[in-house]
Scaffold this active site. Structure first.
Site, PDB file in Angstrom:
ATOM      1  CE  LYS A 262      -3.863  -1.770   2.464  1.00 12.45           C
ATOM      2  NZ  LYS A 262      -4.740  -1.838   3.948  1.00 12.45           N
TER       3      LYS A 262
ATOM      4  CB  ALA B 156      -1.802   0.923   8.600  1.00 16.39           C
ATOM      5  CG  ASP B 157      -3.424  -4.963   5.615  1.00 21.34           C
ATOM      6  OD1 ASP B 157      -4.297  -4.588   5.020  1.00 21.34           O
ATOM      7  OD2 ASP B 157      -3.415  -6.108   6.291  1.00 21.34           O
ATOM      8  CB  THR B 158      -5.857  -4.064  10.684  1.00 20.62           C
ATOM      9  OG1 THR B 158      -5.161  -2.810  11.020  1.00 20.62           O
ATOM     10  CG2 THR B 158      -6.153  -4.726  12.178  1.00 20.62           C
TER      11      THR B 158
ATOM     12  CB  ALA C 168       1.803  -4.136   9.172  1.00 20.05           C
TER      13      ALA C 168
END
Length: 199
Positions: free
Chosen positions: A55, A74-76, A111
């Site tokens: 991303k 970010a990624d969750t 992250a």
């Protein structure tokens, strides 16, 4: 405004926008399109790390015509028994997820990646979340509120789902989608921030 404290946010998430505003970061949202499908046998930590970096890279490419500022992404993932629970496809899917999470402890990994001219830096927040018991009727009512429709694991900690959470160890903002401690560390390492506490 100090242009060194301006970033691009490669995310359409209203929660991430709110969290950045909370710590006084000036930003502009950059829209990106990305396939978020997990790779075969991809571990949750590898998955969120790969997506956050992808991303940030996509946001970097999209924003170069706009200006030189860094890009944050970010990624969750909500993880139960080593398995990623994604965003629910429909009501049955959401109820199933909530019933699985009921009376159990799961992990939330977020992250966060910061892309600058010098490259990409990444940090990961890990939190453990314990839900109280949730019956099928309550899970259905929660789905019908509209809140879980676009949320990993079919819940939003900052919304009604707060009543389900018996225990949280880790980062509230990380579970929400952008861990502010790690985000601030990345920004400070890139020479941004640090003046906010002077207010």
């Amino acid at each position: 405004m100090n242009t060194a404290d301006f970033i691009y946010l490669a995310s359409g998430s209203p929660r991430r926008r709110e969290l950045l505003q909370q710590i006084g970061v000036s930003f502009q949202v950059v829209g990106i399109e990305l396939d978020e499908t997990a790779l075969a046998d991809e571990a949750p930590l590898a998955y969120v790390s790969r997506l956050a970096e992808a991303k940030a890279a996509a946001g970097w490419e999209r924003s170069r015509s706009l200006g030189p500022a860094p890009v944050l992404a970010a990624d969750t993932a909500v993880v139960l028994d080593g398995r990623i629970l994604g965003k629910p496809a429909n009501m049955e899917n959401a109820i199933g997820m909530l019933r699985e999470l009921s009376n159990r402890t799961h992990e939330v990994l977020t992250a966060v990646a910061l892309r600058t001219a010098a490259g990409t830096q990444l940090k990961v927040s890990r939190s453990s979340v314990t839900f109280r018991a949730i019956d099928a009727a309550e899970a259905r009512d929660y789905w019908e509120s509209g809140e879980p429709h676009d949320k990993a694991g079919a819940y939003a900690i900052q919304g009604y789902a707060a009543v389900f959470i018996a225990d949280l160890k880790g980062s509230y903002s990380g579970v929400m989608g952008l861990p502010l401690f790690e985000t601030a560390q990345l920004l400070e390492a890139a020479g941004m921030g640090r003046r906010r506490h002077e207010h």
